[in-house]
Write a protein that holds these residues in place. Structure first.
Motif, mmCIF file in Angstrom:
data_model
loop_
_atom_site.group_PDB
_atom_site.id
_atom_site.type_symbol
_atom_site.label_atom_id
_atom_site.label_comp_id
_atom_site.label_asym_id
_atom_site.label_seq_id
_atom_site.Cartn_x
_atom_site.Cartn_y
_atom_site.Cartn_z
ATOM 1 N N GLY A 129 0.819 -1.214 0.000
ATOM 2 C CA GLY A 129 0.000 0.000 0.000
ATOM 3 C C GLY A 129 0.851 1.261 0.000
ATOM 4 N N LEU A 130 1.913 1.264 0.806
ATOM 5 C CA LEU A 130 2.812 2.421 0.836
ATOM 6 C C LEU A 130 3.534 2.590 -0.495
ATOM 7 C CD1 LEU A 130 4.478 2.321 4.369
ATOM 8 C CD2 LEU A 130 2.961 4.057 3.452
ATOM 9 N N THR A 131 3.940 1.501 -1.085
ATOM 10 C CA THR A 131 4.634 1.561 -2.366
ATOM 11 C C THR A 131 3.746 2.161 -3.445
ATOM 12 O OG1 THR A 131 5.918 -0.385 -1.741
ATOM 13 C CG2 THR A 131 5.903 0.187 -4.059
ATOM 14 N N SER A 132 2.493 1.757 -3.455
ATOM 15 C CA SER A 132 1.580 2.309 -4.467
ATOM 16 C C SER A 132 1.319 3.795 -4.206
ATOM 17 C CB SER A 132 0.275 1.513 -4.521
ATOM 18 O OG SER A 132 -0.449 1.674 -3.341
ATOM 19 N N GLN A 133 1.273 4.191 -2.937
ATOM 20 C CA GLN A 133 1.115 5.619 -2.625
ATOM 21 C C GLN A 133 2.324 6.407 -3.109
ATOM 22 O OE1 GLN A 133 0.383 6.360 1.524
ATOM 23 N NE2 GLN A 133 -1.546 5.200 1.553
ATOM 24 N N LEU A 134 3.508 5.847 -2.910
ATOM 25 C CA LEU A 134 4.729 6.538 -3.360
ATOM 26 C C LEU A 134 4.758 6.666 -4.877
ATOM 27 C CD1 LEU A 134 7.405 5.033 -0.947
ATOM 28 C CD2 LEU A 134 6.838 7.465 -1.206
ATOM 29 N N LYS A 135 4.296 5.646 -5.566
ATOM 30 C CA LYS A 135 4.283 5.686 -7.034
ATOM 31 C C LYS A 135 3.328 6.752 -7.564
ATOM 32 C CE LYS A 135 5.555 0.893 -7.939
ATOM 33 N NZ LYS A 135 5.113 -0.408 -8.453
ATOM 34 N N ASP A 136 2.262 6.990 -6.802
ATOM 35 C CA ASP A 136 1.266 7.963 -7.234
ATOM 36 C C ASP A 136 1.697 9.413 -7.001
ATOM 37 O OD1 ASP A 136 -0.370 5.902 -8.039
ATOM 38 O OD2 ASP A 136 -1.621 5.929 -6.219
ATOM 39 N N LEU A 137 2.751 9.613 -6.225
ATOM 40 C CA LEU A 137 3.203 10.975 -5.928
ATOM 41 C C LEU A 137 3.971 11.563 -7.115
ATOM 42 C CD1 LEU A 137 4.520 10.668 -2.246
ATOM 43 C CD2 LEU A 137 2.314 11.555 -3.020
ATOM 44 N N MET A 139 6.887 14.220 -8.632
ATOM 45 C CA MET A 139 8.285 14.434 -8.244
ATOM 46 C C MET A 139 8.374 15.451 -7.111
ATOM 47 S SD MET A 139 11.240 13.392 -8.681
ATOM 48 C CE MET A 139 11.670 12.737 -10.242
ATOM 49 N N MET A 140 7.579 16.479 -7.178
ATOM 50 C CA MET A 140 7.589 17.518 -6.132
ATOM 51 C C MET A 140 7.077 16.945 -4.810
ATOM 52 S SD MET A 140 8.984 20.126 -7.339
ATOM 53 C CE MET A 140 8.639 21.408 -6.188
ATOM 54 N N GLU A 141 6.041 16.108 -4.886
ATOM 55 C CA GLU A 141 5.487 15.522 -3.658
ATOM 56 C C GLU A 141 6.466 14.522 -3.037
ATOM 57 O OE1 GLU A 141 0.671 15.467 -4.221
ATOM 58 O OE2 GLU A 141 1.846 14.083 -5.476
ATOM 59 N N ALA A 148 8.738 12.227 2.136
ATOM 60 C CA ALA A 148 9.783 11.768 3.062
ATOM 61 C C ALA A 148 9.180 10.873 4.148
ATOM 62 C CB ALA A 148 10.499 12.962 3.684
ATOM 63 N N ALA A 149 8.003 11.243 4.642
ATOM 64 C CA ALA A 149 7.344 10.445 5.686
ATOM 65 C C ALA A 149 6.941 9.067 5.149
ATOM 66 C CB ALA A 149 6.120 11.186 6.217
ATOM 67 N N LEU A 150 6.418 9.062 3.921
ATOM 68 C CA LEU A 150 6.038 7.782 3.314
ATOM 69 C C LEU A 150 7.268 6.900 3.063
ATOM 70 C CD1 LEU A 150 3.275 8.827 0.746
ATOM 71 C CD2 LEU A 150 2.976 7.481 2.825
ATOM 72 N N LYS A 151 8.367 7.520 2.615
ATOM 73 C CA LYS A 151 9.602 6.762 2.387
ATOM 74 C C LYS A 151 10.133 6.190 3.702
ATOM 75 C CE LYS A 151 11.275 9.452 -1.550
ATOM 76 N NZ LYS A 151 12.314 10.410 -1.974
ATOM 77 N N GLU A 152 10.076 6.990 4.751
ATOM 78 C CA GLU A 152 10.560 6.537 6.068
ATOM 79 C C GLU A 152 9.709 5.371 6.573
ATOM 80 O OE1 GLU A 152 10.741 8.139 10.609
ATOM 81 O OE2 GLU A 152 11.162 9.608 9.028
ATOM 82 N N GLN A 153 8.410 5.497 6.430
ATOM 83 C CA GLN A 153 7.525 4.422 6.877
ATOM 84 C C GLN A 153 7.743 3.159 6.038
ATOM 85 O OE1 GLN A 153 3.521 5.615 7.540
ATOM 86 N NE2 GLN A 153 2.963 3.652 8.427
#
Length: 187
Positions: A129-137, A139-141, A148-153
């Motif tokens: 779920g986190l990976t898919s959220q990161l993919k949807d962001l 470049m600026m996000e 950064a918070a999503l990457k850390e989690q």
């Protein structure tokens, strides 16, 4: 069971032999065709008896196997392992986990392995779920605090998943040394 089958075959052979001796004693001569028919009939009877013994043995083995599986399931279900217990183990050193695992009984190990399996699957789902959220962001996000918070989690979940798998392997190895068949446990 094999001894019963052998005993049955020997008894049938003895009965056939006794029947032949009685005919010889009476000096009754039979033709080769009659002897062949009688022998064929006796052979068929022996085969039927042997087949019945084998079928009975199969049913008995199936019955005992089913009972053993039921007892094993009940025993494993009698141990309740909470997800929190499993997650707390990932902070312990591997050597400490190995020492604890050495003291567990087989049913307790099986219960813990099942909970580990569930925890690993849940952690994989969370990480997905986190990976898919990161993919949807955009470049600026990705460069923002949210990214950064999503990457850390995601990094924490990856570390937790790795620790869970490592400790799960310890439990699996212990079960293998106990001779447990593990067809559906490994991930």
């Amino acid at each position: 069971m094999k001894s019963t089958l052998i005993l049955t075959i020997l008894t049938a052979g003895l009965m056939l032999n006794t029947g032949c001796e009685k005919q010889e004693d009476k000096s009754v001569m039979t033709s080769p065709a009659e002897s062949s028919n009688k022998l064929s009939g006796a052979k068929t009877e022996i085969q039927k008896t042997a087949q019945a013994v084998v079928e009975d043995a199969k049913e008995t083995v199936s019955s005992y196997t089913a009972k053993a599986e039921d007892v094993a399931k009940e025993t494993v279900q009698s141990y309740t392992v909470k997800a929190e217990e499993i997650l707390s183990e990932i902070t312990e050193p591997v050597t400490a986990v190995k020492e604890k695992v050495a003291t567990y009984s087989q049913p307790e190990l099986m219960a813990r392995v099942e909970q580990y399996k569930q925890s690993i699957l849940e952690k994989k789902e969370q990480l997905s779920g986190l990976t898919s959220q990161l993919k949807d962001l955009s470049m600026m996000e990705l460069l923002s605090e949210k990214g950064a918070a999503l990457k850390e989690q995601a990094s924490r979940y990856t570390e937790q998943l790795s620790a869970l798998k490592e400790r799960y392997g310890i439990y699996i190895d212990k079960l293998k040394t106990l001779g447990v068949n593990l067809p559906d446990l490994p991930l």
